[in-house]
Design an enzyme around this catalytic site. Structure first.
Site, mmCIF file in Angstrom:
data_model
loop_
_atom_site.group_PDB
_atom_site.id
_atom_site.type_symbol
_atom_site.label_atom_id
_atom_site.label_comp_id
_atom_site.label_asym_id
_atom_site.label_seq_id
_atom_site.Cartn_x
_atom_site.Cartn_y
_atom_site.Cartn_z
ATOM 1 C CD GLU A 295 48.165 61.076 14.515
ATOM 2 O OE1 GLU A 295 47.100 59.965 14.634
ATOM 3 O OE2 GLU A 295 48.903 61.096 15.244
ATOM 4 C CG ASP A 369 47.561 54.171 15.974
ATOM 5 O OD1 ASP A 369 49.041 54.045 16.024
ATOM 6 O OD2 ASP A 369 46.928 55.197 16.299
ATOM 7 C CD GLU A 397 46.704 55.078 21.189
ATOM 8 O OE1 GLU A 397 46.025 55.832 20.624
ATOM 9 O OE2 GLU A 397 47.934 54.841 20.963
#
Length: 706
Positions: A295, A369, A397
């Site tokens: 990332e 993820d 998240e």
């Protein structure tokens, strides 16, 4: 701490209005509970102080004694705290040699002619863990006079990863600002740091990564090393080491070098000097966590070097001091057209056996993820010559942030119990992670923390249970999620079986409900972009293909799902043959993972006899219904739980009901726009047209940079 504040408040009231006012005020104050005390609330007032004796002296043993005197009800036996090598215990011939440096033994024993409850271990920290185990046992109904327990951690490094930034924000944090006030450190050490260490020690958590994996180079500067050293000083008596996330390009940004090439001697020398500087300030520094070439983060591949070459350079810098490197395997690149779920395996599997002895490869539970449900990561069991550290996300998240009640114990145990079949039947992820499968002494579990400066630490009372579950499972991955849930509920709400039963029931069905209303049957990564809040299965315009939800579900008029068999990306080939064979056929693939591995027509016949479309709709409906049932169960214990925590939980459950319906309606509206099918009879139509759901915007959602 809250208890001290309450006492100060009472004394102030007495000074202002006399003892009668203070006495009248005290019961109301005692009923107030903002969740600060977590699962460690003090025992009921009026009980006799227990008889606790410490046979030697140290800061850690004094803490252990204080915990028992404060939180343990008086028991039939006096409690003796002592290290196993204390001369007073010699005649007992204690079997502690195989318990390591952290294992504890609790048993009745006669010491100096006096019947006692002995709490012992080979180190002060082991005794502290034992003291917390005694408190936990009593609060969950054990008879201390009969307590006979020997316990040692299965996993060596049990670490919280704080994604905390130096400006006080928390990436993917939903409980307020960072716990660490970097601005006032090292001079001011907030009482919360001690209270935080206490909570971790009660679970056996022995390490804390202080800063975000997306690290700033300044975190390795002299000023911030001093701040980290101040926290290490607070944590040390509680058996907790500090670690730092290291930015791979720090030699350029801090050191003025022209390169961060791990094979450049000047770069290696810079890291050696930096490590020595850290260890001078923090003699028991744990080591580095590194996110590299993921990332946009810098890493060894920028210099055409491997992850092993990068990790080993850092490992050599901390090895003389006893440190470790936790090197994350979360990598994927926009330049790689292959299935994102395959990229970490492809990149790391050839490096097995090439990492230094003090390197752990830290692998997320699934290959994408931290989704509400993912199959176990194929790297587990695929690198037998490398210690593999499991990374779990405690912060929610992708699971409704702080406001959705989602107990993650079942998610954690689902991956730990998964059988990789890499060494035959019974080769579970837990055995890979604790080192038993391949004979590794170095082992670890990491949890991405959900902790902030909110008074209840984690944004809501039930979110505390996820911190608790991680700690308990890191100590013993064989524990069951329901046992942990009940254990937490008894310590958090008290022994009333009506409350404990309701809380445990709510917790145990909560995660599956969330999977149902956000992504049933193996669907994943369907959230809206950036903030990851709410549904967005229609998103298809992001810069990188693998950032788009449409990349993952591939829905069209003919079917839905990601084909990871030989006719698709062939990701199943990364699993052991016995697992791959089962996943190759949609009829033998577990239905909860079906669309993760297969693209199937909407009229595919499910085990229930329904079509795939009918089953999907049924599970979306079930998710909403389950949350409504959770809400009703919580209403039933009103008046049995303190008003403050009951009210906040009730309000959050109302939010969850609304948002579960939102997820369900928005998702079904989109799927119908793709497949052209109608809803089955009896299933309610979405509340709005698809365009309404697509128009929703949340630019200031928490947990992201603004």
């Amino acid at each position: 701490m809250k208890r001290r504040l309450s006492r100060i408040g009472a004394l102030t009231a007495a000074g202002l209005a006399g003892c009668i006012f203070a006495t009248a005020a005290m019961p109301e104050m005692a009923r107030a509970n903002d969740g600060y005390d977590l699962w460690l609330a003090p025992s009921a007032a009026g009980t006799a102080v227990p008889d606790v004796k410490i046979l030697s002296d140290s800061p850690t043993l004094r803490i252990a004694g204080d915990e028992l005197r404060r939180d343990l009800k008086a028991s039939a036996l006096p409690v003796v705290l002592a290290k196993a090598d204390d001369p007073a215990l010699a005649s007992l011939r204690l079997a502690t040699a195989g318990m390591g440096t952290e294992g504890y033994l609790i048993r009745p024993a006669t010491i100096a002619g006096r019947p006692s409850l002995l709490v012992t271990g080979r180190t002060d920290t082991a005794v502290l863990y034992g003291a917390f185990a005694v408190i936990r046992a009593q609060r969950t109904g054990a008879d201390l006079a009969q307590l006979n327990v020997a316990s040692a951690p299965k996993v060596k490094l049990r670490v919280l990863n704080h994604w905390d930034n130096l400006d006080g924000s928390v990436e993917r944090g939903y409980a307020g600002q960072s716990l660490w006030d970097w601005w006032t450190l090292p001079d001011f050490k907030d009482q919360r740091y001690t209270d935080y260490a206490r909570a971790n020690a009660s679970l056996g958590i022995n390490g804390v990564v202080l800063n975000n994996v997306n690290a700033k180079p300044e975190s390795l500067s002299a000023a911030y090393i001093a701040k980290a050293a101040a926290l290490a000083e607070v944590f040390r008596p509680w058996g907790i080491k500090v670690y730092l996330s290291a930015r791979f390009s720090a030699p350029i940004e801090l050191g003025g070098l022209k390169t961060a090439d791990p094979l450049d001697p000047q770069v290696a020398a810079w890291w050696q000097a930096k490590s020595a500087e850290i260890y001078r300030a923090i003699p028991d520094f744990g080591g580095f966590l590194v996110k590299a070439n993921s990332e946009g983060q810098p890493g060894p591949r920028d210099y055409h070097r491997s992850h092993a070459e990068g990790a080993n350079m850092l490992a050599a810098a901390v090895a003389p001091h006893g440190g470790v490197v936790m090197w994350r395997a979360f990598v994927y690149a926009e330049t790689d057209p292959d299935d994102r779920a395959k990229q970490a395996y492809t990149e790391f599997r050839p490096l097995d056996g090439k990492f230094a002895d003090n390197v752990l490869v830290q692998v997320k539970n699934g290959a994408i993820d931290f989704q509400p449900r993912e199959p176990f990561h194929p790297l587990f069991g695929a690198m037998p010559r490398t210690p593999m550290m499991l990374e779990l996300q405690i912060t929610k998240e992708y699971l409704g942030f702080a406001t959705h009640l989602a107990y993650l114990g079942p998610l954690f145990t689902e991956v730990l119990d998964a059988d990789t079949r890499t060494r035959g039947k019974g080769s579970t992820v837990a055995k890979v992670v604790d080192g038993a499968l391949d004979g590794h002494d170095l082992s670890g579990m990491a949890g991405v923390a959900n902790i902030g400066r909110d008074r209840d630490w984690s944004g809501s009372t039930f979110n505390q249970a996820n911190w608790y579950a991680f700690g308990r499972l890191a100590w013993n991955p064989a524990l069951s999620a329901d046992v942990i849930a009940r254990e937490w509920a008894e310590q958090t709400f008290g022994a009333d079986p009506r409350v404990v039963d309701a809380a445990t029931s709510i917790m145990m069905e909560s995660r599956e409900a969330l999977v149902d209303y956000t992504g049933p049957l193996g669907l994943a990564h369907l959230m809206d972009t950036g903030h990851h809040y709410g549904p967005g299965p229609w998103v298809d315009d992001l810069a990188r293909p693998e950032w788009n939800p449409t990349y993952y579900h591939k829905a069209d008029r003919n079917g839905i799902g990601f084909d990871r068999t030989r006719t698709g990306s062939n990701a199943i080939a990364q699993y052991a043959p016995a697992v791959a064979r089962r996943l190759a056929d949609p009829r033998t693939t577990p239905e909860e993972q079906l669309l993760w591995f297969h693209h199937l027509p909407w009229d595919w016949k499910m085990q229930s006899g329904r079509t795939l479309w009918e089953q999907m709709v049924s599970q979306y409906d079930r998710g909403v219904t389950t949350v409504e049932r959770m809400q009703a169960q919580w209403r039933d214990v009103k008046g049995l739980v303190d008003e403050e925590r009951w009210n906040k939980t009730a309000a959050y459950l109302q939010i969850q009901v609304k948002e579960a319906r939102w997820w369900r309606d928005a998702s079904l509206a989109y799927w119908m726009s793709v497949n052209g099918l109608s809803l089955p009879t009896g299933s309610a139509a979405p509340a709005h047209e698809l365009a309404w759901y697509k128009a929703q915007r949340f630019p200031l959602a928490p947990g992201q940079a603004h």
